[in-house]
Scaffold this motif. Sequence first.
Motif, PDB file in Angstrom:
ATOM      1  N   SER A 184       0.854  -1.186   0.000  1.00 43.15           N
ATOM      2  CA  SER A 184       0.000   0.000   0.000  1.00 43.15           C
ATOM      3  C   SER A 184       0.890   1.235   0.000  1.00 43.15           C
ATOM      4  O   SER A 184       1.733   1.386   0.895  1.00 43.15           O
ATOM      5  N   PRO A 185       0.759   2.120  -0.991  1.00 41.76           N
ATOM      6  CA  PRO A 185       1.570   3.336  -0.990  1.00 41.76           C
ATOM      7  C   PRO A 185       1.455   4.138   0.292  1.00 41.76           C
ATOM      8  O   PRO A 185       2.390   4.838   0.685  1.00 41.76           O
ATOM      9  N   SER A 186       0.307   4.053   0.992  1.00 42.15           N
ATOM     10  CA  SER A 186       0.129   4.810   2.229  1.00 42.15           C
ATOM     11  C   SER A 186       0.625   4.051   3.454  1.00 42.15           C
ATOM     12  O   SER A 186       1.161   4.645   4.391  1.00 42.15           O
ATOM     13  N   GLU A 187       0.471   2.716   3.462  1.00 38.97           N
ATOM     14  CA  GLU A 187       0.829   1.925   4.641  1.00 38.97           C
ATOM     15  C   GLU A 187       2.099   1.094   4.459  1.00 38.97           C
ATOM     16  O   GLU A 187       2.639   0.575   5.431  1.00 38.97           O
ATOM     17  N   GLY A 188       2.559   0.952   3.240  1.00 38.49           N
ATOM     18  CA  GLY A 188       3.769   0.175   2.993  1.00 38.49           C
ATOM     19  C   GLY A 188       3.495  -1.316   2.966  1.00 38.49           C
ATOM     20  O   GLY A 188       2.408  -1.760   2.586  1.00 38.49           O
ATOM     21  N   GLU A 213       2.768   1.413  -8.618  1.00 31.18           N
ATOM     22  CA  GLU A 213       2.866   0.734  -7.325  1.00 31.18           C
ATOM     23  C   GLU A 213       4.250   0.111  -7.156  1.00 31.18           C
ATOM     24  O   GLU A 213       4.830   0.147  -6.064  1.00 31.18           O
ATOM     25  N   ALA A 216       6.807   2.781  -6.262  1.00 28.87           N
ATOM     26  CA  ALA A 216       6.660   3.207  -4.860  1.00 28.87           C
ATOM     27  C   ALA A 216       7.165   2.130  -3.913  1.00 28.87           C
ATOM     28  O   ALA A 216       7.817   2.428  -2.904  1.00 28.87           O
ATOM     29  N   ARG A 220      10.296   2.288  -1.190  1.00 28.88           N
ATOM     30  CA  ARG A 220      10.120   1.960   0.233  1.00 28.88           C
ATOM     31  C   ARG A 220      11.118   0.896   0.670  1.00 28.88           C
ATOM     32  O   ARG A 220      11.665   0.962   1.787  1.00 28.88           O
TER      33      ARG A 220
END
Length: 331
Positions: A184-188, A213, A216, A220
């Motif tokens: 998840s781009p927001s949650e990793g 995705e 990103a 990360r």
Amino acid sequence: MTTFGYLLPTRGIVFSSTSNAELTARASADVVGLARQAEALGYGAVWVGDSVLAKPRLEPLVTLAAVAAATDAIELGTAVYLPALRHPVHVAHVTATLDQLSGGRLSLGVGVGVRPPEREEMEQLGVDYERRGATLNEALAVVSNLWEGEPVDHDGERYELDGASIGFEPARTPGIYVASAAFSPSEGFPPTVRRRLAAHGDGWLPIAMAPEEYAAGLERIRELLAEAGRPRNAVDPAYYVDVVLADSEAAAVEEAREFYRAYYGQQVAYGSKRSLSDDEIRRRGAFGPVDEVERRLAEYVEAGVERFVLRFPAADQREQLRAFASVADAL
């Protein structure tokens, strides 16, 4: 430089053979023979999948040993192997042996399994499905220590060792490619995957992920490596992708749909009994004429992919293998 590897049909020959004699013949012609063809066409690696009970197929490491004996230099990999289904001492022993016999050609893509049949498989083999991620992480720690060839003491949640040693090292320590299907781009990444990537990841091998995705996720991972005191570029960016070359996208998608129906049985659409939609199939890879497949894969190269693991969900593996060689040259 972008490299391309080919997933050998170690399950395809099982579900499509109509007799034991046919399976025996195809194990030679359609597994070992296709590995030889891939090497002759310039592919960088051949890969095999894994399952013991959930999706019957040829045992992966035994298969790669046969391939190693029949080829000269092509890399060998698992996409993906499920170490949690075996004791890590056995995993360390057999992988070190295979790496020695192949002259240091092995890479170990690893995962945990996410489908309902894999839950049943793990339960039958005595593995706690809910703890499979933690079990894999612990197993990788044991395997990595055993690969050093020295006695290992380990007192973990699942495994205990007292001076265990396999007695030798691999020819070249196999790179561990961490598979993932969730980012998840927001949650990793999920916590167990984060720990796996930071501690053991030499490569990243996701599936069914849009190019943005992927980019990103790769960034990360590089942050995770830096936080763990490892070089940001320590992970090889790989991607497992389905490809079908055909005269039209519609024809390629329909061929893939028929393959998935045979390959997964009723568990086609992530646990449901319905067939995959066209959009769900497109998300898995690149389908259609050569120029469309080139365009789609180029998006992943732009996102950071340096190594592709190609599965051809199609009936004619030889034709797909030959046809894709021109795409590989263009990329």
